[in-house]
Design a protein around this motif. Sequence first.
Motif, short mmCIF file in Angstrom:
data_model
loop_
_atom_site.label_atom_id
_atom_site.label_comp_id
_atom_site.label_asym_id
_atom_site.label_seq_id
_atom_site.Cartn_x
_atom_site.Cartn_y
_atom_site.Cartn_z
N ILE A 77 -0.25 8.03 18.17
CA ILE A 77 -1.44 8.71 17.67
C ILE A 77 -1.06 9.36 16.35
N GLU A 78 -1.68 8.87 15.30
CA GLU A 78 -1.38 9.40 13.97
C GLU A 78 -2.59 10.19 13.47
N LEU A 79 -2.35 11.42 13.06
CA LEU A 79 -3.42 12.23 12.49
C LEU A 79 -3.23 12.24 10.99
N GLY A 80 -4.15 11.61 10.28
CA GLY A 80 -4.03 11.47 8.83
C GLY A 80 -3.55 10.07 8.49
N SER A 81 -4.50 9.19 8.14
CA SER A 81 -4.14 7.77 7.92
C SER A 81 -3.65 7.51 6.51
N GLY A 82 -4.06 8.32 5.52
CA GLY A 82 -3.74 8.00 4.13
C GLY A 82 -4.34 6.65 3.78
N ASP B 27 -12.40 14.17 12.66
CA ASP B 27 -11.95 15.37 11.97
C ASP B 27 -11.03 16.17 12.89
N CYS B 28 -9.89 16.53 12.37
CA CYS B 28 -8.93 17.30 13.18
C CYS B 28 -9.52 18.66 13.60
N ARG B 29 -10.54 19.10 12.89
CA ARG B 29 -11.15 20.38 13.27
C ARG B 29 -11.99 20.23 14.55
N ARG B 30 -12.29 18.96 14.89
CA ARG B 30 -13.01 18.69 16.15
C ARG B 30 -12.28 17.58 16.90
N LEU C 258 -6.22 8.52 12.93
CA LEU C 258 -7.44 9.31 12.67
C LEU C 258 -7.49 9.80 11.23
N ASP C 259 -8.66 9.70 10.62
CA ASP C 259 -8.83 10.28 9.29
C ASP C 259 -10.31 10.59 9.06
N VAL C 260 -10.56 11.58 8.21
CA VAL C 260 -11.95 11.84 7.85
C VAL C 260 -12.53 10.65 7.07
N GLN C 261 -11.63 9.97 6.36
CA GLN C 261 -12.06 8.77 5.62
C GLN C 261 -11.09 7.64 5.94
N ASP D 230 -0.03 14.55 10.65
CA ASP D 230 0.18 14.41 9.20
C ASP D 230 -1.12 14.62 8.44
N ALA D 231 -2.05 15.37 9.04
CA ALA D 231 -3.32 15.64 8.35
C ALA D 231 -3.34 17.07 7.80
N HIS D 232 -2.51 17.93 8.37
CA HIS D 232 -2.32 19.30 7.87
C HIS D 232 -3.58 20.17 7.98
N VAL D 233 -4.40 19.87 8.95
CA VAL D 233 -5.64 20.65 9.13
C VAL D 233 -5.71 21.07 10.61
N MET E 276 0.85 -1.21 0.00
CA MET E 276 0.00 0.00 0.00
C MET E 276 0.88 1.25 0.00
N PRO E 277 0.40 2.34 -0.61
CA PRO E 277 1.23 3.55 -0.65
C PRO E 277 1.48 4.13 0.74
N LEU E 278 2.74 4.38 0.99
CA LEU E 278 3.18 4.93 2.27
C LEU E 278 3.80 6.29 1.97
N PHE E 279 3.20 7.33 2.52
CA PHE E 279 3.65 8.68 2.15
C PHE E 279 4.73 9.18 3.10
N LYS E 280 5.83 8.44 3.12
CA LYS E 280 6.99 8.86 3.91
C LYS E 280 8.17 9.03 2.95
N THR E 281 9.20 9.74 3.42
CA THR E 281 10.43 9.78 2.63
C THR E 281 11.30 8.60 3.06
N ALA F 297 -1.31 2.51 5.35
CA ALA F 297 0.00 1.84 5.37
C ALA F 297 0.89 2.34 6.51
N SER F 298 0.83 3.65 6.78
CA SER F 298 1.75 4.19 7.80
C SER F 298 1.41 3.66 9.20
N ALA F 299 0.10 3.51 9.48
CA ALA F 299 -0.28 2.98 10.79
C ALA F 299 0.14 1.51 10.91
C1 SAM Z 1 -0.64 13.08 3.86
S1 SAM Z 1 -2.03 12.05 4.08
C2 SAM Z 1 -1.52 11.00 5.40
C3 SAM Z 1 -0.44 10.08 4.97
C4 SAM Z 1 -0.09 8.97 5.93
N1 SAM Z 1 0.06 9.42 7.30
C5 SAM Z 1 1.21 8.31 5.48
O1 SAM Z 1 2.27 8.61 6.05
O2 SAM Z 1 1.14 7.50 4.55
C6 SAM Z 1 -3.17 13.14 4.85
C7 SAM Z 1 -4.46 12.48 5.30
O3 SAM Z 1 -5.14 13.43 6.12
C8 SAM Z 1 -6.52 13.22 5.96
N2 SAM Z 1 -7.26 14.42 6.36
C9 SAM Z 1 -7.51 15.53 5.63
N3 SAM Z 1 -8.26 16.41 6.34
C10 SAM Z 1 -8.46 15.85 7.53
C11 SAM Z 1 -9.16 16.27 8.71
N4 SAM Z 1 -9.78 17.45 8.75
N5 SAM Z 1 -9.16 15.44 9.77
C12 SAM Z 1 -8.55 14.24 9.71
N6 SAM Z 1 -7.87 13.78 8.63
C13 SAM Z 1 -7.84 14.57 7.55
C14 SAM Z 1 -6.67 12.88 4.48
O4 SAM Z 1 -7.86 12.14 4.26
C15 SAM Z 1 -5.41 12.06 4.20
O5 SAM Z 1 -5.66 10.68 4.29
#
Ligand code: SAM
Length: 293
Positions: free
Chosen positions: A151-156, A198-201, A180-183, A223-226, A126-131, A159-161
């Motif tokens: 605790i990981e924010l943003g699951s992608g 949602d990172c906003r809540r 955690l992820d919205v999806q 890693d969710a950037h929100v 699975m795609p892993l968004f790391k360097t 793969a990373s979890a």
């Molecule tokens: C850069 S990807 C995460 C990559 C993953 N951690 C990895 O290393 O492979 C960012 C993720 O943040 C999620 N995201 C975007 N907005 C968000 C929010 N408001 N709350 C939670 N997750 C959110 C996206 O759905 C996406 O899956």
Amino acid sequence: MNGDELKLAAETFAQELRGKIEREQGGVATFFNNFLLRTIRELNRLDPALPWEESTRRLGGVTGERLRRGLALLRGHLAARARGRFVAYHERLPVIPEAAPWASDIDQAALAMSQGTTDCLQWRGMPLFKTAFDMSIYAMLVWEQKPRTVIELGSGSGASALWIADLLAVSGIDGHVYSLDVQPPEIECPHVTFVAGDCRRIEATFPAASMARWPHPWLVIEDAHVNVAGVLDYFHTRLQPDDYLIVEDSLQKRKEISVFVNKHTGSYEVDTRYTDFFGRNATCAFDSIFVRR
Ligand SMILES: C[S@@+](CC[C@H](N)C(=O)[O-])C[C@H]1O[C@@H](n2cnc3c(N)ncnc32)[C@H](O)[C@@H]1O
């Protein structure tokens, strides 16, 4: 450090490094060990009456270019050793951040390619968004820190979890990953809980009462950037000494991070063992691998 002071420091360092190679590395030098020792040897062959800066400035061609680069890396390395491993965030920033936003030994193209070129890095297919740098950094950090809760924010893709859970398992650490992820991905995996939220809540997704039961040390990865500022504030009161907080892709988040760290002076230090393991800021977490104090 300049002139004779630099020459003396380099000689002392070379001696220590040779000792370290023998004692700790079983006589095997790394590429960088050899690079620095060779650079010092070459610099020592230059005119002893002149500072190395001056001598290398006068050198032309490829040799001049190579030695100037070597000298710059040597100076950076000596300065970093003098500062020590844990450094205040404000000490890491360039004097004028806007003027020198790219404070890394790795150029932008090399960092861009370090996530993969023809394809994205993968874990378990699975795609892993790391360097490539961060994959090694996390493996070493997990081994050293032994987090019980990640605790990981943003699951992608998820793969990373799974990858962090695998690192915990092979390191013999009894830990759990909350991602955690919205999806969130629909993946079942022991030791990983994918959480829809949602990172906003953030307080609704990770209520304080639940988190109070999660064992420390924690490794929190933003890693969710929100809602970065809100998220950092929320975790601040829950983090304990020696917990780690990593803000990924932080070049775009400098403002939020600066405000956060300034608000909590003395509470966070940059762990330069990891931010600079492959050269200054050879990571997506520019100056933002923090240990809680
Ligand atoms: C850069 S990807 C995460 C990559 C993953 N951690 C990895 O290393 O492979 C960012 C993720 O943040 C999620 N995201 C975007 N907005 C968000 C929010 N408001 N709350 C939670 N997750 C959110 C996206 O759905 C996406 O899956």
